[in-house]
Design a protein around this motif. Structure first.
Motif, PDB file in Angstrom:
ATOM      1  N   SER A   1      18.563 -11.379  -6.016  1.00 20.47           N
ATOM      2  CA  SER A   1      17.851 -10.158  -5.646  1.00 20.47           C
ATOM      3  C   SER A   1      18.718  -9.327  -4.713  1.00 20.47           C
ATOM      4  O   SER A   1      19.707  -9.808  -4.153  1.00 20.47           O
ATOM      5  CB  SER A   1      16.532 -10.499  -4.956  1.00 20.47           C
TER       6      SER A   1
ATOM      7  N   ASN B   1      17.203  -7.519  -2.095  1.00 20.67           N
ATOM      8  CA  ASN B   1      16.537  -7.583  -0.803  1.00 20.67           C
ATOM      9  C   ASN B   1      16.238  -9.027  -0.411  1.00 20.67           C
ATOM     10  O   ASN B   1      16.140  -9.905  -1.274  1.00 20.67           O
ATOM     11  CB  ASN B   1      15.236  -6.769  -0.846  1.00 20.67           C
TER      12      ASN B   1
ATOM     13  N   LYS C   1      13.646 -10.842   0.490  1.00 19.16           N
ATOM     14  CA  LYS C   1      12.531 -11.569  -0.108  1.00 19.16           C
ATOM     15  C   LYS C   1      12.402 -11.340  -1.604  1.00 19.16           C
ATOM     16  O   LYS C   1      11.567 -11.955  -2.260  1.00 19.16           O
ATOM     17  CB  LYS C   1      11.220 -11.187   0.593  1.00 19.16           C
TER      18      LYS C   1
ATOM     19  N   ASP D   1      11.222  -8.782  -3.295  1.00 19.30           N
ATOM     20  CA  ASP D   1       9.928  -8.238  -3.734  1.00 19.30           C
ATOM     21  C   ASP D   1       9.823  -6.732  -3.493  1.00 19.30           C
ATOM     22  O   ASP D   1       8.729  -6.188  -3.373  1.00 19.30           O
ATOM     23  CB  ASP D   1       8.790  -8.958  -3.016  1.00 19.30           C
ATOM     24  N   ARG D   2      10.970  -6.065  -3.442  1.00 25.72           N
ATOM     25  CA  ARG D   2      10.955  -4.623  -3.190  1.00 25.72           C
ATOM     26  C   ARG D   2      11.139  -3.839  -4.482  1.00 25.72           C
ATOM     27  O   ARG D   2      11.209  -4.400  -5.581  1.00 25.72           O
ATOM     28  CB  ARG D   2      12.047  -4.258  -2.173  1.00 25.72           C
ATOM     29  N   GLU D   3      11.244  -2.538  -4.324  1.00 22.59           N
ATOM     30  CA  GLU D   3      11.325  -1.658  -5.490  1.00 22.59           C
ATOM     31  C   GLU D   3      12.535  -1.964  -6.368  1.00 22.59           C
ATOM     32  O   GLU D   3      12.445  -1.927  -7.604  1.00 22.59           O
ATOM     33  CB  GLU D   3      11.384  -0.197  -5.026  1.00 22.59           C
ATOM     34  N   GLU D   4      13.686  -2.276  -5.742  1.00 23.67           N
ATOM     35  CA  GLU D   4      14.892  -2.537  -6.526  1.00 23.67           C
ATOM     36  C   GLU D   4      14.709  -3.734  -7.458  1.00 23.67           C
ATOM     37  O   GLU D   4      15.183  -3.720  -8.598  1.00 23.67           O
ATOM     38  CB  GLU D   4      16.090  -2.795  -5.605  1.00 23.67           C
ATOM     39  N   GLU D   5      14.019  -4.750  -6.970  1.00 23.71           N
ATOM     40  CA  GLU D   5      13.773  -5.918  -7.826  1.00 23.71           C
ATOM     41  C   GLU D   5      12.823  -5.575  -8.966  1.00 23.71           C
ATOM     42  O   GLU D   5      13.041  -5.961 -10.123  1.00 23.71           O
ATOM     43  CB  GLU D   5      13.204  -7.074  -6.999  1.00 23.71           C
ATOM     44  N   GLN D   6      11.775  -4.824  -8.645  1.00 29.86           N
ATOM     45  CA  GLN D   6      10.732  -4.551  -9.636  1.00 29.86           C
ATOM     46  C   GLN D   6      11.162  -3.542 -10.689  1.00 29.86           C
ATOM     47  O   GLN D   6      10.798  -3.660 -11.864  1.00 29.86           O
ATOM     48  CB  GLN D   6       9.470  -4.059  -8.918  1.00 29.86           C
ATOM     49  N   THR D   7      11.941  -2.550 -10.285  1.00 31.29           N
ATOM     50  CA  THR D   7      12.268  -1.466 -11.226  1.00 31.29           C
ATOM     51  C   THR D   7      13.675  -1.552 -11.805  1.00 31.29           C
ATOM     52  O   THR D   7      13.975  -0.864 -12.788  1.00 31.29           O
ATOM     53  CB  THR D   7      12.115  -0.092 -10.531  1.00 31.29           C
TER      54      THR D   7
ATOM     55  N   PRO E   1      15.986 -14.585  -4.231  1.00 26.46           N
ATOM     56  CA  PRO E   1      16.467 -14.243  -2.881  1.00 26.46           C
ATOM     57  C   PRO E   1      17.632 -15.159  -2.505  1.00 26.46           C
ATOM     58  O   PRO E   1      17.572 -16.373  -2.718  1.00 26.46           O
ATOM     59  CB  PRO E   1      15.251 -14.493  -1.993  1.00 26.46           C
TER      60      PRO E   1
END
Length: 370
Positions: free
Chosen positions: A210, A212, A214, A216-222, A243
Motif C-alpha cells: 500500500s 499509506n 494502514k 485504507d486511504r483513497e490511493e489504495e481504494q481508487t 501495509p
C-alpha cells in the motif's frame, strides 16, 4: 570464439573505491575460474595500483580485446593507456570518468557478441559527470546504449526476497506522482515476467504494498486495488495492497516470490535491514543480463583490505544463473507441448496459496565438499 564457458564481463567501477578489491577477492577462489571466464574492463595500471595497495597476490592477464580472453585466467581488457590518478577514498571526476570509459568499451563489445553477461563493480552515479553531463543511473545508461524501447527496472534480491519499485532514481515527491494504476500494472507485469523467465518460477506470486501506513486511504481504494484486480483478471497471481509495517513485521514476505513497493524507502530500507552483506541488484527486462552488489564504492574502505566480497560474488552467480535460465525458458516455450504443460500447471497453481516458492539455487563448484 571457441570459449565454451560463460563469459562474464566485469566493469571496474569507480577507481577510487573498492571495486578492484571485490574483483580480486572474488576470483582468488580457484572454483570461480571453473565456473566462468571473467573479462575485466579497466586499466592494467589502476589494477596493479590497487593490488599493490592491498598487498594481494592477484594475477591477471592483460588483453587488448575480449575475443583474446582465455579460460582459467582472469582476463583484463585495457580500455585506455593514459595515466589516471588514483586517490583511494576520494571522489574525483577523473575516477568517475574512468568508470564510464570501461562501461563504454564493455557496451561496444556486447554489441559485437564478445561476452554473455555483465557484472558492474560499484559506481556512484551522482558523482559522475562527463563533459558536464550528469550520469543519471546505470539502468538508464544501459537502456540508452542498447537502444531498447522497453522499460527496465531495478530488482533487489537476497536469499528470500525479490523487491522492485514503482519508481526509482527519483525524489520522494516524484515517486509519489508515479503511483498510478497504469504504472502499477506495468511494473507488476514486468516483475512477473522476470520471475518466470529469469528465475524459472512457474506462477510467481506478487505482493503489492500500500502507499499509506494502514492501507485504507483513497490511493489504495481508487488506484492500487483496481490495479491488483486487473492483474488478477489478466491471469497473474497478484495480491494486496499490504501495509508495509504489517507485511514486513509479520514476515509475510516469506510467502511471496516478488514484492512491488510504492517508493524507495518503503522497499529498500526493509530489504537492506533484512539482508546480509547488502544483497544483489539486477537490472530487469533488458536483453543484456546485468547485475551488481547493492552497495556503493565505499570510499571510506578503499585500500584497507576490509571490503566483503560476498555480494559481488553473488552478483556473478546470479548473472550466470539467469543466463542459463533464459536459455532453458526460451527453449521450453518454442516447443508447443512444454508450453501447454506450463500453462496448465500454472492454471492449477493459481488458486494455491500455501507457502513460499523460491528459485532453485545452482550448486557452486566445491560446495558439496564444504
Amino acid at each position: 570464439m571457441n570459449n565454451q564457458k560463460i563469459r562474464v564481463a566485469i566493469t571496474q567501477g569507480d577507481t577510487n573505491g573498492i571495486g578492484y578489491e571485490l574483483i580480486f577477492k572474488t576470483f582468488s577462489a580457484p572454483e570461480m575460474l571453473e565456473l566462468c571466464t571473467p573479462i575485466i574492463y579497466g586499466s592494467p595500471k589502476i589494477a596493479a595500483y590497487h593490488r599493490n595497495a592491498l598487498d594481494m597476490q592477484a594475477h591477471f592477464s592483460i588483453i587488448t580485446s575480449a575475443d583474446e580472453a582465455l579460460d582459467g585466467r582472469v582476463n583484463l581488457v585495457a580500455c585506455f593507456d593514459d595515466d589516471v590518478k588514483v586517490e583511494l577514498g576520494v571522489v574525483t571526476e577523473e575516477s568517475s570518468h574512468a568508470a564510464i570509459r570501461a562501461l563504454d568499451r564493455a557496451m561496444t563489445d556486447y554489441r559485437d557478441g564478445l561476452y554473455d553477461v555483465l557484472v558492474s563493480a560499484p559506481i556512484c552515479p551522482s558523482c559522475i559527470k562527463v563533459n558536464n553531463i550528469e550520469f543519471d543511473s546505470l539502468r538508464k545508461y544501459l537502456q540508452t546504449c542498447l537502444g531498447t524501447k522497453e522499460e527496465s527496472m531495478y530488482m533487489y534480491l537476497n536469499d528470500f526476497m525479490h523487491v522492485s519499485l514503482i519508481a526509482d532514481d527519483l525524489s520522494l515527491k516524484e515517486e509519489i506522482d508515479q503511483v498510478t494504476e497504469v504504472n502499477i500494472i506495468n511494473k507488476a507485469a514486468m516483475l512477473y515476467r522476470t520471475l518466470k523467465r529469469d528465475f524459472m518460477i512457474g506462477n510467481p506470486r506478487i505482493a503489492v504494498l500500500s502507499m499509506n501506513p494502514k492501507g485504507d486511504r483513497e490511493e489504495e481504494q481508487t488506484v492500487i486495488e483496481p490495479a491488483v484486480a486487473r492483474l488478477t483478471d489478466a491471469g497473474m497471481s497478484a495480491f494486496g495492497p499490504y501495509p508495509a509495517e504489517t507485511f514486513y513485521g509479520t514476515g509475510m514476505y516469506d510467502v511471496f516470490d516478488g514484492i512491488l513497493a510504492m517508493y524507495y524507502d518503503q522497499g529498500i530500507l526493509p530489504f537492506k535491514t533484512l539482508s546480509l552483506h547488502e544483497g544483489v541488484c539486477l537490472i530487469a527486462n533488458l536483453p543484456l543480463i546485468c547485475t551488481m552488489p547493492c552497495s556503493g564504492p565505499h570510499f571510506e574502505d578503499a585500500g584497507r583490505g576490509v571490503a566483503d566480497e560476498t555480494a559481488f560474488r553473488q552478483a556473478v552467480y546470479l548473472a550466470i544463473d539467469i543466463y542459463r535460465n533464459r536459455i532453458s525458458f526460451d527453449s521450453s516455450v518454442v516447443n508447443p507441448l512444454p508450453k501447454l504443460y506450463h500453462e496448465r500447471h500454472e492454471e492449477r497453481e493459481r488458486s494455491r496459496y500455501n507457502g513460499p516458492k523460491r528459485p532453485t539455487r545452482v550448486e557452486r563448484p566445491g560446495e558439496a565438499e564444504q
